[in-house]
Design an enzyme around this catalytic site. Structure first.
Site, PDB file in Angstrom:
ATOM      1  N   PRO A  78       0.781  -1.218   0.000  1.00 32.12           N
ATOM      2  CA  PRO A  78       0.000   0.000   0.000  1.00 32.12           C
ATOM      3  C   PRO A  78       0.814   1.271   0.000  1.00 32.12           C
ATOM      4  CG  PRO A  78      -0.006  -1.031   2.175  1.00 32.12           C
ATOM      5  CD  PRO A  78       1.058  -1.644   1.360  1.00 32.12           C
ATOM      6  N   GLU A  79       0.876   1.903  -1.132  1.00 32.73           N
ATOM      7  CA  GLU A  79       1.308   3.289  -1.198  1.00 32.73           C
ATOM      8  C   GLU A  79       0.077   4.050  -1.664  1.00 32.73           C
ATOM      9  OE1 GLU A  79       5.120   4.055  -3.121  1.00 32.73           O
ATOM     10  OE2 GLU A  79       5.619   1.947  -2.979  1.00 32.73           O
ATOM     11  N   HIS A 103      -4.530 -15.068   8.896  1.00 35.64           N
ATOM     12  CA  HIS A 103      -4.100 -13.727   9.301  1.00 35.64           C
ATOM     13  C   HIS A 103      -5.213 -12.703   9.316  1.00 35.64           C
ATOM     14  CE1 HIS A 103      -0.273 -15.628   8.818  1.00 35.64           C
ATOM     15  NE2 HIS A 103      -0.403 -15.701   7.508  1.00 35.64           N
ATOM     16  N   ARG A 139       1.902  -9.718   8.451  1.00 36.31           N
ATOM     17  CA  ARG A 139       3.029  -9.231   9.255  1.00 36.31           C
ATOM     18  C   ARG A 139       2.600  -8.446  10.487  1.00 36.31           C
ATOM     19  NH1 ARG A 139       7.719  -7.105   5.189  1.00 36.31           N
ATOM     20  NH2 ARG A 139       8.988  -6.894   7.057  1.00 36.31           N
TER      21      ARG A 139
END
Length: 280
Positions: free
Chosen positions: A2-3, A96, A114
């Site tokens: 994600p940018e 996750h 993460r």
DNA sequence: GGGTACCTGAAA
DNA sequence: TTTCAGGTACCC
């Protein structure tokens, strides 16, 4: 993933899916969101979904008379994803899952292997954090960029990652922008001429806008039942292309490390200008 | 300013 | 097995 372009894509896709729905409950695994904040979210209607820098903001209406509007802010960091599932819809057994936002008529999964991602509740009038300028905002102009660059001696590439200057640019687009602007990533940010600043401004706008049009560089769907990556990956000029021919001149793309992060560039296309220099 | 840590998985 | 990954907070 994600940018700015990826987050913009997520927000645009989520907006029509969520608008008008009532948030019934938020389930979390781990310390993602305080009990009090989860309680605060219940029963509120979604007013809209927007991007704030690299964050997704879900605006929520008041929960009743005398209560204030608020918003849920989700930062995907490195590996976060938001996946929408309609009634009865499943996606195998997703791993996750850090949070599930349960709405009338569907649920939004926050998936983040993460666990760097964050979710928080804030009041609707809270100031937007980090104070940087959004490069897609109309108020961003070449003189504004010149002011932000100021006299910085930081390298251009690390400078572009600073969220207290420009919002939303990350490691992929920093390299892509500097290639498009034909600027050496090691140049001191404050050393650009007026012409170079105009080039950099144009590159910031055009690279980000093009990436948004192609739904970002890589990420799995949501809203859509099939996993579909963003379309910009194959259009990358330098990022991840170490040793491959530059799309501009054919010379092989270089990778260097700045602040422990990869920077990709073309020595010829982004080297010092030759015009006007003395020739031996 | 730059280095390191946070955490997990994929790829070398 | 080691290295690397799209982000950022916190250390000197």
């Amino acid at each position: 993933m994600p940018e700015l372009p990826e987050v913009e894509t997520v927000a645009r896709q989520l907006a029509p899916l969520l608008a008008g729905r009532v948030l019934r409950r938020i389930d979390v695994r781990g310390p993602l969101l305080e009990v009090a904040d989860r309680h605060l979210a219940r029963g509120r209607r979604v007013l809209g979904v927007t991007r704030l820098g690299k964050q997704v903001a879900i605006a929520l209406g008041p929960a009743g008379r005398g209560t204030a509007a608020c918003r849920l802010i989700c930062h995907l960091r490195m590996t976060g994803r938001l996946i929408w599932l309609g009634p009865g819809e499943t996606r195998g057994n997703p791993r996750h899952v850090r949070a599930t936002l349960r709405f009338d008529g569907g649920r939004l999964l926050f998936i983040d292997p993460r666990r760097f991602g964050t979710l928080r509740m804030e009041s609707a009038d809270a100031p937007v954090g980090n104070s940087g300028t959004d490069p897609m905002d109309g108020r961003f102009t070449p003189p504004v960029l010149a002011g932000l660059l100021g006299g910085s001696r930081q390298g251009l590439k690390p400078w572009l990652l600073r969220q207290d200057r420009l919002l939303g640019i990350g490691n992929i687009y920093a390299s892509e922008i500097l290639f498009a602007a034909r600027l050496d990533p090691r140049r001191a940010a404050g050393s650009l001429s007026r012409g170079e600043i105009r080039r950099m401004f144009g590159a910031v706008r055009s690279v980000l806008a093009r990436a948004i049009r192609h739904c970002g560089t890589t990420f799995s769907d949501f809203g859509d039942t099939r996993g579909r990556p963003g379309g910009f990956g194959r259009l990358l000029a330098v990022y991840g292309r170490e040793g491959l021919p530059c799309r501009g001149c054919g010379r092989s793309v270089r990778r260097i490390v700045q602040q422990s992060r990869s920077t990709f560039y073309c020595e010829r296309c982004q080297g010092p200008r030759r015009a006007g220099m003395f020739v031996a």
